[in-house]
Motif scaffolding. Sequence first.
Motif, PDB file in Angstrom:
ATOM      1  N   HIS A 131      -2.438  31.157   8.047  1.00 12.88           N
ATOM      2  CA  HIS A 131      -1.828  31.641   9.006  1.00 12.88           C
ATOM      3  C   HIS A 131      -2.802  31.436  10.434  1.00 12.88           C
ATOM      4  O   HIS A 131      -2.200  31.125  11.557  1.00 12.88           O
ATOM      5  CB  HIS A 131      -1.658  33.254   8.877  1.00 12.88           C
ATOM      6  N   TYR A 132      -4.007  31.244  10.382  1.00 16.63           N
ATOM      7  CA  TYR A 132      -4.949  31.199  11.671  1.00 16.63           C
ATOM      8  C   TYR A 132      -4.957  29.770  12.113  1.00 16.63           C
ATOM      9  O   TYR A 132      -4.574  29.546  13.148  1.00 16.63           O
ATOM     10  CB  TYR A 132      -6.439  31.363  11.270  1.00 16.63           C
ATOM     11  N   ILE A 133      -4.726  28.648  11.214  1.00 14.35           N
ATOM     12  CA  ILE A 133      -4.574  27.493  11.662  1.00 14.35           C
ATOM     13  C   ILE A 133      -3.273  26.957  12.161  1.00 14.35           C
ATOM     14  O   ILE A 133      -3.300  26.453  13.387  1.00 14.35           O
ATOM     15  CB  ILE A 133      -4.853  26.501  10.231  1.00 14.35           C
ATOM     16  N   GLN A 134      -2.309  27.381  11.603  1.00 13.94           N
ATOM     17  CA  GLN A 134      -0.881  27.486  11.996  1.00 13.94           C
ATOM     18  C   GLN A 134      -0.880  28.062  13.487  1.00 13.94           C
ATOM     19  O   GLN A 134      -0.003  27.664  14.270  1.00 13.94           O
ATOM     20  CB  GLN A 134       0.150  27.960  11.087  1.00 13.94           C
ATOM     21  N   SER A 135      -1.124  29.208  13.538  1.00 12.16           N
ATOM     22  CA  SER A 135      -1.139  30.005  14.923  1.00 12.16           C
ATOM     23  C   SER A 135      -1.636  29.275  15.903  1.00 12.16           C
ATOM     24  O   SER A 135      -1.261  29.260  17.198  1.00 12.16           O
ATOM     25  CB  SER A 135      -1.769  31.492  14.553  1.00 12.16           C
ATOM     26  N   LEU A 136      -2.935  28.788  15.650  1.00 10.51           N
ATOM     27  CA  LEU A 136      -3.727  27.898  16.935  1.00 10.51           C
ATOM     28  C   LEU A 136      -2.871  26.634  17.179  1.00 10.51           C
ATOM     29  O   LEU A 136      -2.692  26.550  18.401  1.00 10.51           O
ATOM     30  CB  LEU A 136      -5.054  27.523  16.166  1.00 10.51           C
ATOM     31  N   PHE A 137      -2.143  25.884  16.063  1.00 10.02           N
ATOM     32  CA  PHE A 137      -1.488  24.884  16.439  1.00 10.02           C
ATOM     33  C   PHE A 137      -0.105  25.424  17.402  1.00 10.02           C
ATOM     34  O   PHE A 137       0.285  24.653  18.372  1.00 10.02           O
ATOM     35  CB  PHE A 137      -0.950  24.108  15.208  1.00 10.02           C
ATOM     36  N   HIS A 138       0.405  26.361  16.981  1.00  8.34           N
ATOM     37  CA  HIS A 138       1.793  26.973  17.735  1.00  8.34           C
ATOM     38  C   HIS A 138       1.504  27.103  18.899  1.00  8.34           C
ATOM     39  O   HIS A 138       2.428  27.144  20.001  1.00  8.34           O
ATOM     40  CB  HIS A 138       2.513  27.977  16.854  1.00  8.34           C
ATOM     41  N   LEU A 139       0.363  27.784  19.117  1.00 14.05           N
ATOM     42  CA  LEU A 139      -0.197  28.251  20.623  1.00 14.05           C
ATOM     43  C   LEU A 139      -0.235  27.205  21.398  1.00 14.05           C
ATOM     44  O   LEU A 139      -0.227  27.293  22.871  1.00 14.05           O
ATOM     45  CB  LEU A 139      -1.437  29.090  20.608  1.00 14.05           C
ATOM     46  N   GLY A 140      -0.416  25.758  21.050  1.00  7.87           N
ATOM     47  CA  GLY A 140      -0.314  24.498  21.982  1.00  7.87           C
ATOM     48  C   GLY A 140      -1.497  24.492  22.767  1.00  7.87           C
ATOM     49  O   GLY A 140      -2.434  24.931  22.576  1.00  7.87           O
ATOM     50  N   PRO A 141      -1.055  24.127  24.040  1.00  9.20           N
ATOM     51  CA  PRO A 141      -2.296  23.776  24.964  1.00  9.20           C
ATOM     52  C   PRO A 141      -3.429  24.997  25.438  1.00  9.20           C
ATOM     53  O   PRO A 141      -4.323  24.617  25.411  1.00  9.20           O
ATOM     54  CB  PRO A 141      -1.648  23.485  26.516  1.00  9.20           C
ATOM     55  N   ALA A 142      -2.795  26.024  25.020  1.00  7.96           N
ATOM     56  CA  ALA A 142      -3.623  27.441  25.431  1.00  7.96           C
ATOM     57  C   ALA A 142      -4.623  27.315  24.308  1.00  7.96           C
ATOM     58  O   ALA A 142      -5.833  27.898  24.776  1.00  7.96           O
ATOM     59  CB  ALA A 142      -2.762  28.625  25.295  1.00  7.96           C
ATOM     60  N   LYS A 143      -4.349  26.932  23.274  1.00  9.63           N
ATOM     61  CA  LYS A 143      -5.368  26.920  22.141  1.00  9.63           C
ATOM     62  C   LYS A 143      -5.971  25.505  21.573  1.00  9.63           C
ATOM     63  O   LYS A 143      -6.531  25.416  20.665  1.00  9.63           O
ATOM     64  CB  LYS A 143      -4.926  27.801  20.975  1.00  9.63           C
ATOM     65  N   GLU A 144      -5.575  24.348  22.454  1.00  7.68           N
ATOM     66  CA  GLU A 144      -5.922  23.099  22.006  1.00  7.68           C
ATOM     67  C   GLU A 144      -7.371  22.648  21.656  1.00  7.68           C
ATOM     68  O   GLU A 144      -7.666  22.237  20.577  1.00  7.68           O
ATOM     69  CB  GLU A 144      -5.335  22.022  22.934  1.00  7.68           C
ATOM     70  N   VAL A 145      -8.191  23.259  22.553  1.00  8.23           N
ATOM     71  CA  VAL A 145      -9.647  22.956  22.548  1.00  8.23           C
ATOM     72  C   VAL A 145     -10.147  23.612  21.106  1.00  8.23           C
ATOM     73  O   VAL A 145     -10.956  23.414  20.418  1.00  8.23           O
ATOM     74  CB  VAL A 145     -10.326  23.543  23.584  1.00  8.23           C
ATOM     75  N   GLU A 146      -9.727  25.033  21.160  1.00  4.39           N
ATOM     76  CA  GLU A 146     -10.094  25.761  19.622  1.00  4.39           C
ATOM     77  C   GLU A 146      -9.544  25.182  18.712  1.00  4.39           C
ATOM     78  O   GLU A 146     -10.238  24.977  17.500  1.00  4.39           O
ATOM     79  CB  GLU A 146      -9.821  27.051  19.893  1.00  4.39           C
ATOM     80  N   PHE A 147      -8.331  24.715  18.497  1.00  2.46           N
ATOM     81  CA  PHE A 147      -7.666  24.049  17.430  1.00  2.46           C
ATOM     82  C   PHE A 147      -8.593  22.742  16.886  1.00  2.46           C
ATOM     83  O   PHE A 147      -8.811  22.839  15.735  1.00  2.46           O
ATOM     84  CB  PHE A 147      -6.159  23.943  17.823  1.00  2.46           C
TER      85      PHE A 147
END
Length: 230
Positions: free
Chosen positions: A8-24
Amino acid sequence: LKERVFSHYIQSLFHLGPAKEVEFTALVDQILSYKRVANIAGSKSSGDATSLYNLRLWVESNHSIEIGACLALKQQWAKVLVYTQQSYNQFLASWSAIHPCAYQARKKLLQSLQRIGELHDVAEIRMRSVNNASDVVAQQDVETLLQRWTICEPTISDPITHLSSICQERQNALLLSGTKGSKAEKDASIHIANFHVLIAISAVNHGILHAVKSQLALNYALRKKVLSKY
């Protein structure tokens, strides 16, 4: 339970897009850095390294599409092709293992196949431009992608998370195409704008009404941008 939470954490980071791109991308880089080590009996560091490597194997088996999408953001297209092929092999193994009447399971697998195919197409086109020593994708290639995507459009009955994943991956692919200021960029922007409307309709269909306003706002912003430039 830990695996479900991590998924869920991996998929959530991806779905948040540019806002979490660096973290992803940082998370994926960290996972891919875990290497196989010789197992030394009684060694805590060896045991920890083995556990981390097993985590990498688990992520590669269950989230190879997300890894491929991350590598696409870094424009490592050869590696993207490796992970899309791995995802396709996993799809075939899963498809042959489930019961022919397991409709929902097969539908979910087909949704993953759509993401695999689209990411593979983008990687192949980008590899072609790399081989031609160009950072810009030919307009004809962008038009080919848009035609394929229009034919393979998800439906409003699909989960909104699936539509969001497709939209995010298509948007990333078009942003990396290097077609700024061209007709291809205009067509790409309109395609993504229309896709946000599709997500909004899907949200209504699934009763997720709080997501409708944001999707329509994204549609409006993209169309306004297109009208101001062309």
